[in-house]
Design an enzyme around this catalytic site. Structure first.
Site, PDB file in Angstrom:
ATOM      1  N   GLU A  48      43.313  76.104  -2.022  1.00 23.43           N
ATOM      2  CA  GLU A  48      42.050  76.845  -2.055  1.00 23.43           C
ATOM      3  C   GLU A  48      41.970  77.849  -0.916  1.00 23.43           C
ATOM      4  OE1 GLU A  48      40.769  73.054  -4.266  1.00 23.43           O
ATOM      5  OE2 GLU A  48      41.620  73.340  -2.275  1.00 23.43           O
ATOM      6  N   THR A  49      41.190  78.894  -1.155  1.00 27.41           N
ATOM      7  CA  THR A  49      40.827  79.896  -0.160  1.00 27.41           C
ATOM      8  C   THR A  49      39.320  80.099  -0.259  1.00 27.41           C
ATOM      9  OG1 THR A  49      42.967  81.022  -0.325  1.00 27.41           O
ATOM     10  CG2 THR A  49      41.138  82.315   0.545  1.00 27.41           C
TER      11      THR A  49
END
Length: 294
Positions: free
Chosen positions: A37-38
């Protein structure tokens, strides 16, 4: 995230000043980061929230996830966005599913642990026939059936499939058939499969887990806060761990099969038979800081 040293835990990229980025640019950046994830931090639209956090995998945006929420608020605390007060500073993060509290545990002016409260658990479909799932994991059905526990979809913000296995050897022998696993996930309505066993590497821990989410572009996640919250609720709901009064504390180990050792702390509150709160926390370490040019 979920580690006290670099190169362990679940890495996360945080963009603390994301105003002006389009949806397409955020997705492109997440794909470029190529992490599970970002996150992108924006001004909140909910007056209760301190910040708004958008979460992207390399393939899609999520309304909620565990380690991105915890890691993002740690970064914001480290960069002076919050006024820290010991022993606990509570902040509020606006997510796609709503606004949830995050507790920053503080000692000596530093954040020592980050803990998020997840949504109330929902206990959804139980898989009636585990044989196709076992085959997709490269295991015999008995590895699941002999636990006496159901394969069940549970949500504390995201629906995730809880899959019990009878041994550490079984969980380490998993050989995914990704196409078959994706088919099962689509049929039952999830992107995430959380496999666990009570047999652990370290006696202080209660569960050993692995989480697979190839539909989200994440073949295996090193440490999964959202799925760990759902797992904690599942274990308490099915009386699969010794229960505390009023809180059951569970320590989970994850990521060892992909050389990203992680430790997650799960807390499940009850009043009688009802689960009233689920929290997941851990330690965070900053590894890289820099500038991305778009």
């Amino acid at each position: 995230m979920f580690t006290d040293r670099p190169f362990g835990g679940n890495p996360l990229a945080v963009f603390p000043e994301a105003e002006g980025l389009s949806d397409a640019e955020m997705q492109a950046i997440a794909r470029e980061m190529n992490l599970s994830e970002t996150t992108f931090v924006l001004p909140p639209t909910d007056p209760k929230a301190d910040v708004r956090v958008r979460i992207f995998t390399p393939a899609a945006e999520l309304p909620f996830a565990g380690h991105p929420v915890l890691g993002t608020h740690f970064v914001l605390a480290q960069t002076g966005r919050y006024r820290l007060q010991a022993p606990v500073t509570r902040v509020w993060g606006q997510l796609g599913l709503g606004t949830l509290p995050v507790d920053l545990h503080v000692a000596g002016g530093e954040v020592t642990r980050v803990v998020m409260t997840q949504a109330q658990p929902q206990f959804l479909a139980i898989l009636p026939n585990v044989a196709p799932l076992a085959d997709a994991l490269g295991l015999a059905p008995q590895e699941i059936e002999d636990t006496g526990l159901p394969v069940q979809l549970v949500s504390t913000g995201l629906p995730q499939l809880m899959v019990p296995l009878r041994s550490l050897a079984a969980i380490r022998q998993i050989a995914l058939n990704v196409a078959d696993l994706n088919t099962i996930c689509r049929q039952i309505g999830t992107d995430c499969v959380m496999v666990f066993t009570h047999e652990t590497l370290f006696p202080a821990n209660q569960v050993h887990t692995r989480m697979f989410a190839p539909l989200l572009g994440v073949l295996e996640d090193p440490a999964t806060g959202s799925a760990s919250g759902a797992l904690g609720a599942y274990l308490v709901h099915h009386r699969a761990v010794p229960l505390g009064e009023p809180t059951t504390f569970i320590t989970s180990e994850q990521g060892y099969e992909i050389e990203r050792p992680s430790t997650l702390f799960i807390e499940v509150d009850r009043e009688g038979e009802a689960i009233t709160a689920v929290r997941v926390g851990g330690q965070v370490v900053t590894v890289i800081e820099g500038i991305l040019r778009v």
